[in-house]
Design an enzyme around this catalytic site. Structure first.
Site, PDB file in Angstrom:
ATOM      1  N   LYS A 125      -1.746   5.162   8.595  1.00 20.49           N
ATOM      2  CA  LYS A 125      -0.917   5.186   7.374  1.00 20.49           C
ATOM      3  C   LYS A 125      -1.794   5.418   6.135  1.00 20.49           C
ATOM      4  O   LYS A 125      -1.491   6.274   5.300  1.00 20.49           O
ATOM      5  CB  LYS A 125      -0.160   3.847   7.229  1.00 20.49           C
ATOM      6  CG  LYS A 125       0.594   3.732   5.919  1.00 20.49           C
ATOM      7  CD  LYS A 125       1.111   2.338   5.617  1.00 20.49           C
ATOM      8  CE  LYS A 125       1.561   2.270   4.166  1.00 20.49           C
ATOM      9  NZ  LYS A 125       2.092   0.994   3.747  1.00 20.49           N
ATOM     10  N   LYS A 177      -7.786   1.751  -3.094  1.00 19.72           N
ATOM     11  CA  LYS A 177      -7.484   1.299  -1.720  1.00 19.72           C
ATOM     12  C   LYS A 177      -7.597   2.461  -0.733  1.00 19.72           C
ATOM     13  O   LYS A 177      -8.228   2.340   0.322  1.00 19.72           O
ATOM     14  CB  LYS A 177      -6.070   0.704  -1.707  1.00 19.72           C
ATOM     15  CG  LYS A 177      -5.436   0.542  -0.350  1.00 19.72           C
ATOM     16  CD  LYS A 177      -5.644  -0.813   0.241  1.00 19.72           C
ATOM     17  CE  LYS A 177      -5.114  -0.848   1.673  1.00 19.72           C
ATOM     18  NZ  LYS A 177      -5.438  -2.045   2.382  1.00 19.72           N
ATOM     19  N   THR A 224       0.876  -1.179   0.000  1.00 14.16           N
ATOM     20  CA  THR A 224       0.000   0.000   0.000  1.00 14.16           C
ATOM     21  C   THR A 224       0.909   1.223   0.000  1.00 14.16           C
ATOM     22  O   THR A 224       1.628   1.463   0.988  1.00 14.16           O
ATOM     23  CB  THR A 224      -0.889   0.032   1.262  1.00 14.16           C
ATOM     24  OG1 THR A 224      -1.678  -1.151   1.288  1.00 14.16           O
ATOM     25  CG2 THR A 224      -1.798   1.243   1.245  1.00 14.16           C
TER      26      THR A 224
HETATM   27  P1  NAD Z   1       5.800  -5.995   7.419  1.00 13.50           P
HETATM   28  O1  NAD Z   1       6.551  -4.903   8.070  1.00 13.50           O
HETATM   29  O2  NAD Z   1       5.394  -7.185   8.224  1.00 13.50           O
HETATM   30  O3  NAD Z   1       6.612  -6.562   6.135  1.00 13.50           O
HETATM   31  C1  NAD Z   1       7.385  -5.748   5.298  1.00 13.50           C
HETATM   32  C2  NAD Z   1       8.648  -6.542   4.994  1.00 13.50           C
HETATM   33  O4  NAD Z   1       9.420  -5.803   4.065  1.00 13.50           O
HETATM   34  C3  NAD Z   1       9.543  -6.747   6.232  1.00 13.50           C
HETATM   35  O5  NAD Z   1       9.765  -8.153   6.394  1.00 13.50           O
HETATM   36  C4  NAD Z   1      10.819  -5.983   5.895  1.00 13.50           C
HETATM   37  O6  NAD Z   1      11.979  -6.610   6.407  1.00 13.50           O
HETATM   38  C5  NAD Z   1      10.783  -6.027   4.378  1.00 13.50           C
HETATM   39  N1  NAD Z   1      11.597  -4.996   3.747  1.00 13.50           N
HETATM   40  C6  NAD Z   1      11.662  -3.656   3.999  1.00 13.50           C
HETATM   41  N2  NAD Z   1      12.518  -3.051   3.160  1.00 13.50           N
HETATM   42  C7  NAD Z   1      13.000  -4.031   2.339  1.00 13.50           C
HETATM   43  C8  NAD Z   1      13.917  -4.035   1.263  1.00 13.50           C
HETATM   44  N3  NAD Z   1      14.530  -2.920   0.845  1.00 13.50           N
HETATM   45  N4  NAD Z   1      14.165  -5.221   0.658  1.00 13.50           N
HETATM   46  C9  NAD Z   1      13.579  -6.349   1.063  1.00 13.50           C
HETATM   47  N5  NAD Z   1      12.695  -6.419   2.090  1.00 13.50           N
HETATM   48  C10 NAD Z   1      12.423  -5.259   2.714  1.00 13.50           C
HETATM   49  O7  NAD Z   1       4.503  -5.313   6.761  1.00 13.50           O
HETATM   50  P2  NAD Z   1       3.178  -6.026   6.236  1.00 13.50           P
HETATM   51  O8  NAD Z   1       2.151  -6.016   7.306  1.00 13.50           O
HETATM   52  O9  NAD Z   1       3.551  -7.300   5.572  1.00 13.50           O
HETATM   53  O10 NAD Z   1       2.706  -4.955   5.143  1.00 13.50           O
HETATM   54  C11 NAD Z   1       3.271  -4.893   3.847  1.00 13.50           C
HETATM   55  C12 NAD Z   1       2.431  -3.946   3.011  1.00 13.50           C
HETATM   56  O11 NAD Z   1       1.083  -4.417   2.977  1.00 13.50           O
HETATM   57  C13 NAD Z   1       2.363  -2.520   3.574  1.00 13.50           C
HETATM   58  O12 NAD Z   1       2.403  -1.623   2.502  1.00 13.50           O
HETATM   59  C14 NAD Z   1       1.014  -2.498   4.296  1.00 13.50           C
HETATM   60  O13 NAD Z   1       0.463  -1.197   4.372  1.00 13.50           O
HETATM   61  C15 NAD Z   1       0.195  -3.403   3.399  1.00 13.50           C
HETATM   62  N6  NAD Z   1      -0.972  -4.019   4.048  1.00 13.50           N
HETATM   63  C16 NAD Z   1      -0.851  -4.591   5.281  1.00 13.50           C
HETATM   64  C17 NAD Z   1      -1.966  -5.168   5.874  1.00 13.50           C
HETATM   65  C18 NAD Z   1      -1.875  -5.813   7.230  1.00 13.50           C
HETATM   66  O14 NAD Z   1      -2.921  -6.111   7.810  1.00 13.50           O
HETATM   67  N7  NAD Z   1      -0.666  -6.054   7.760  1.00 13.50           N
HETATM   68  C19 NAD Z   1      -3.194  -5.171   5.206  1.00 13.50           C
HETATM   69  C20 NAD Z   1      -3.288  -4.615   3.931  1.00 13.50           C
HETATM   70  C21 NAD Z   1      -2.153  -4.033   3.356  1.00 13.50           C
END
Ligand code: NAD
Length: 296
Positions: free
Chosen positions: A246, A171, A96
């Site tokens: 966010k 979204k 997102t």
């Molecule tokens: P998270 O923090 O659990 O996962 C993100 C991952 O990205 C981490 O494991 C981090 O180490 C990795 N990362 C960061 N920079 C990196 C890089 N340069 N190279 C490789 N890996 C890297 O977050 P999440 O909950 O999995 O969310 C991911 C996306 O999904 C976000 O944009 C969030 O807004 C969206 N989202 C989350 C949810 C939810 O309920 N968690 C729901 C809908 C959308």
């Protein structure tokens, strides 16, 4: 079955990549976190040592990262995935992120001859694990049709919203409705409490009257009327207030750059910023009712 690169194996990306493995794809992944790598390895993902290594030889590369700067950081530059992919590779960004960064990512990809879609999700970690996410997709029709089968391995509803950035736009517009409507429902319950009206009575009337909305009938912010809502388990998420904040901030950025008036979106952003500043960012977003009551 395809060779798929997957960058960002966190709370969402980890289970999404695991579902691609279960569907029979060969998945190569990369993440900066050792814990994320361990969990993905256990799910059958092969780990590469850089985003470029993931992208080389992949037919499809999926990113699931925290924000626009992370996505552009992984896409761009000599070590980025765009420089490493072959022309025709499909790049799917499911993070997102802000609409502007999403459009930049598309432009970088298409300048290299790759095919790009933005495909953010709703459904949370439960939907990611169960493979029941909703994908909101922006990009050319032909790119959408290429992405659809792989998205179907991770989700149950796949919607083509328009051109580059349209998935992100859908979204943040949806989540702005959700943030505003949740606060409206919470204010009504707080007023009802002061007026001596029971939670159940307000629910019985509003859930079948013109006040009906998802925040009331599926996610009721007081315990009792909807037994599955986070209010019944002390507001454990669910959907954390920090993630709502966010998305509301992304909607505010977009409304400012597009010149769209969103006064209630701005007010909702301020209230969720207060909730998060009070140390409640990890609490479900329906817990905003406690802030409105002046509790804690
Ligand atoms: P998270 O923090 O659990 O996962 C993100 C991952 O990205 C981490 O494991 C981090 O180490 C990795 N990362 C960061 N920079 C990196 C890089 N340069 N190279 C490789 N890996 C890297 O977050 P999440 O909950 O999995 O969310 C991911 C996306 O999904 C976000 O944009 C969030 O807004 C969206 N989202 C989350 C949810 C939810 O309920 N968690 C729901 C809908 C959308």
């Amino acid at each position: 079955m395809a060779v798929i690169g997957f960058i960002g194996l966190g709370n969402m990306g980890g289970p999404m990549a695991a579902n691609l493995v279960k569907a029979g794809h060969s998945v190569q992944g990369f993440d900066l976190s050792a814990a994320a790598i361990d969990a993905a390895t256990a799910a059958g993902v092969t780990i590469a040592d850089s985003p470029a290594a993931v992208a080389r030889g992949a037919e499809i590369v999926i990113t699931m990262l925290p924000s626009g700067k992370h996505v552009l950081g992984v896409y761009d530059g000599a070590d980025g995935i765009v420089a490493a992919v072959s022309p025709g590779t499909l790049l799917i960004d499911s993070s997102t992120i802000d609409v502007e960064s999403a459009r930049k990512a598309h432009a970088l990809a298409t300048a290299r001859g790759a095919v790009a879609v933005d495909a953010p999700v709703s459904g949370g970690v439960g939907g990611a694990a169960a493979g029941t996410l909703t994908f909101m997709v922006g990009g050319e029709t032909a790119a959408f049709e290429r992405a659809r089968p792989v998205l179907e391995a991770m989700g149950k509803k796949i919607v083509h919203c328009g051109g580059a950035g349209a998935g992100q736009a859908a979204k943040i517009c949806n989540n702005m409705i959700l943030g505003i409507s949740m606060i409206g429902v919470c204010e009504a319950f707080v007023l009802a409490e002061k007026l001596g009206l029971s939670h159940q009575s307000l629910f019985d009337v509003a859930s079948t009257a013109s006040g009906q909305c998802w925040s009331l009938t599926s996610y009721c912010p007081v315990p009792g009327p909807v037994p599955t809502s986070p209010a019944n388990r002390d507001y454990q998420p669910g959907f954390a207030a920090a993630l709502m904040l966010k998305d509301l901030k992304l909607a505010q950025e977009a409304s400012q750059s597009a010149g769209a008036p969103t006064p209630l979106g701005a007010a909702a952003t301020q209230l969720y910023a207060m909730m998060t500043a009070a140390g409640e960012g990890g609490t479900d977003f329906s817990g905003i009712i406690r802030l409105l009551r002046g509790e804690g």
